[in-house]
Motif scaffolding. Structure first.
Motif, mmCIF file in Angstrom:
data_model
loop_
_atom_site.group_PDB
_atom_site.id
_atom_site.type_symbol
_atom_site.label_atom_id
_atom_site.label_comp_id
_atom_site.label_asym_id
_atom_site.label_seq_id
_atom_site.Cartn_x
_atom_site.Cartn_y
_atom_site.Cartn_z
ATOM 1 N N VAL A 162 21.681 32.383 26.788
ATOM 2 C CA VAL A 162 20.710 31.292 26.794
ATOM 3 C C VAL A 162 20.298 31.022 28.237
ATOM 4 N N SER A 163 19.011 31.085 28.479
ATOM 5 C CA SER A 163 18.453 30.787 29.792
ATOM 6 C C SER A 163 18.069 29.322 29.829
ATOM 7 N N ARG A 164 18.528 28.635 30.850
ATOM 8 C CA ARG A 164 18.179 27.219 30.982
ATOM 9 C C ARG A 164 17.762 26.958 32.426
ATOM 10 N N THR A 165 16.531 26.584 32.594
ATOM 11 C CA THR A 165 16.015 26.346 33.933
ATOM 12 C C THR A 165 15.928 24.849 34.202
ATOM 13 N N ALA A 166 16.010 24.523 35.473
ATOM 14 C CA ALA A 166 15.894 23.139 35.911
ATOM 15 C C ALA A 166 15.012 23.104 37.149
ATOM 16 N N LYS A 167 14.313 22.020 37.336
ATOM 17 C CA LYS A 167 13.492 21.884 38.542
ATOM 18 C C LYS A 167 14.408 21.842 39.752
ATOM 19 N N HIS A 168 14.012 22.596 40.773
ATOM 20 C CA HIS A 168 14.808 22.650 41.999
ATOM 21 C C HIS A 168 13.847 22.929 43.151
ATOM 22 N N PRO A 169 14.009 22.254 44.286
ATOM 23 C CA PRO A 169 13.056 22.447 45.383
ATOM 24 C C PRO A 169 13.103 23.835 46.035
ATOM 25 N N LYS A 170 14.212 24.532 45.911
ATOM 26 C CA LYS A 170 14.345 25.837 46.573
ATOM 27 C C LYS A 170 14.551 26.999 45.611
ATOM 28 N N VAL A 171 14.813 26.730 44.343
ATOM 29 C CA VAL A 171 15.111 27.792 43.379
ATOM 30 C C VAL A 171 14.083 27.720 42.247
ATOM 31 N N PRO A 172 13.051 28.573 42.309
ATOM 32 C CA PRO A 172 12.037 28.528 41.253
ATOM 33 C C PRO A 172 12.609 28.965 39.902
ATOM 34 N N SER A 173 11.937 28.530 38.852
ATOM 35 C CA SER A 173 12.357 28.889 37.489
ATOM 36 C C SER A 173 12.511 30.392 37.328
ATOM 37 N N TRP A 174 11.612 31.160 37.922
ATOM 38 C CA TRP A 174 11.640 32.614 37.815
ATOM 39 C C TRP A 174 12.993 33.165 38.270
ATOM 40 N N VAL A 223 23.945 27.737 37.684
ATOM 41 C CA VAL A 223 24.418 28.234 36.390
ATOM 42 C C VAL A 223 23.285 28.088 35.351
ATOM 43 N N PRO A 224 22.207 28.862 35.563
ATOM 44 C CA PRO A 224 21.041 28.717 34.685
ATOM 45 C C PRO A 224 21.133 29.526 33.391
ATOM 46 N N TRP A 225 22.330 29.618 32.834
ATOM 47 C CA TRP A 225 22.559 30.355 31.600
ATOM 48 C C TRP A 225 23.840 29.842 30.959
ATOM 49 N N ARG A 226 23.941 30.118 29.690
ATOM 50 C CA ARG A 226 25.176 29.848 28.954
ATOM 51 C C ARG A 226 25.224 30.844 27.812
ATOM 52 N N PHE A 227 26.347 30.896 27.112
ATOM 53 C CA PHE A 227 26.543 31.893 26.070
ATOM 54 C C PHE A 227 26.868 31.235 24.734
ATOM 55 N N THR A 269 18.483 23.336 23.562
ATOM 56 C CA THR A 269 17.673 22.171 23.920
ATOM 57 C C THR A 269 16.239 22.634 24.178
ATOM 58 N N ALA A 270 15.340 21.686 24.337
ATOM 59 C CA ALA A 270 13.915 21.995 24.511
ATOM 60 C C ALA A 270 13.648 22.834 25.758
ATOM 61 N N ASP A 271 14.501 22.748 26.770
ATOM 62 C CA ASP A 271 14.273 23.513 28.004
ATOM 63 C C ASP A 271 15.080 24.820 28.044
ATOM 64 N N GLU A 272 15.659 25.228 26.911
ATOM 65 C CA GLU A 272 16.429 26.474 26.864
ATOM 66 C C GLU A 272 15.690 27.538 26.056
ATOM 67 N N LYS A 273 15.915 28.791 26.451
ATOM 68 C CA LYS A 273 15.336 29.948 25.770
ATOM 69 C C LYS A 273 16.433 30.980 25.551
ATOM 70 N N ILE A 274 16.181 31.888 24.640
ATOM 71 C CA ILE A 274 17.096 33.023 24.459
ATOM 72 C C ILE A 274 16.634 34.152 25.383
ATOM 73 N N ALA A 275 17.501 34.542 26.314
ATOM 74 C CA ALA A 275 17.207 35.709 27.163
ATOM 75 C C ALA A 275 17.479 36.987 26.379
#
Length: 187
Positions: free
Chosen positions: A98-110, A46-50, A154-160
């Motif tokens: 809102v795009s929010r990425t998290a470090k994940h071993p199999k799911v890159p930020s992209w 769930v790398p997004w929210r509204f 938050t610092a790790d969130e962006k507006i898509a």
């Protein structure tokens, strides 16, 4: 409601200045947001929210835009500042994806960012399916850290994107689209 292919073929963006009310009802908004959440999401992260801006919240956001714009553009005229304050008031509804990425071993930020983009496009299509027009925009506010902080990101969130939704004051015209021969290759 148009069938799925007609829906996709007839979607057009309309400038927020050419939008009017009424906006979606609470039930329609819930449908739009539900469809926005039904996108590919590798890892179920769930790398997004509204963030929903309607009613007075649009002007409240505008006060933030005006204040930040004035502080960063000391030569701005009162008319320019007022235009920034009114950005969200042209459409009856604005949804920030809102795009929010998290470090994940199999799911890159992209991939996580692409999921947020898919969410924004689903919101646009859902609005169109319900008889509204929509426009997916960003603008300087989407990239300004002071604005993002004031909107609660938050610092790790962006507006898509900011999705403006309303009724059309006039029919949305199609724009030239690329010929498939110019954008398709076969491997």
């Amino acid at each position: 409601m148009p069938d799925a292919l007609d829906l996709l073929k007839t979607r057009r963006s309309l400038k927020p200045l050419d939008m009017t009310g009424p906006g979606p009802s609470p039930a329609e908004l819930e449908t739009i947001l539900t469809i926005g959440a039904r996108v590919p999401d590798h890892g179920k992260m769930v790398p997004w929210r509204f963030i929903v801006f309607e009613g007075d919240a649009r002007a409240k956001a505008g006060e933030i835009f005006g204040k930040v714009f004035r502080a960063k553009n000391v030569t701005a005229t009162p008319d320019q500042i007022e235009a920034e304050k009114k950005r969200f008031t042209h459409a009856p509804l604005v949804i920030a994806v809102v795009s929010r990425t998290a470090k994940h071993p199999k799911v890159p930020s992209w991939e996580q960012e692409l999921s947020a983009g898919a969410s924004a496009m689903n919101i646009v299509h859902a609005a169109h399916a319900l008889g509204y027009v929509a426009n997916w925009l960003t603008g300087w506010m989407a990239f300004d850290r002071d604005v993002l902080d004031a909107l609660g990101l938050t610092a790790d969130e962006k507006i898509a994107g900011f999705i403006y939704i309303g009724k059309a004051e006039r029919p949305a015209e199609d724009r030239p689209r690329p010929a498939l021969s110019e954008i398709v290759t076969r491997f």
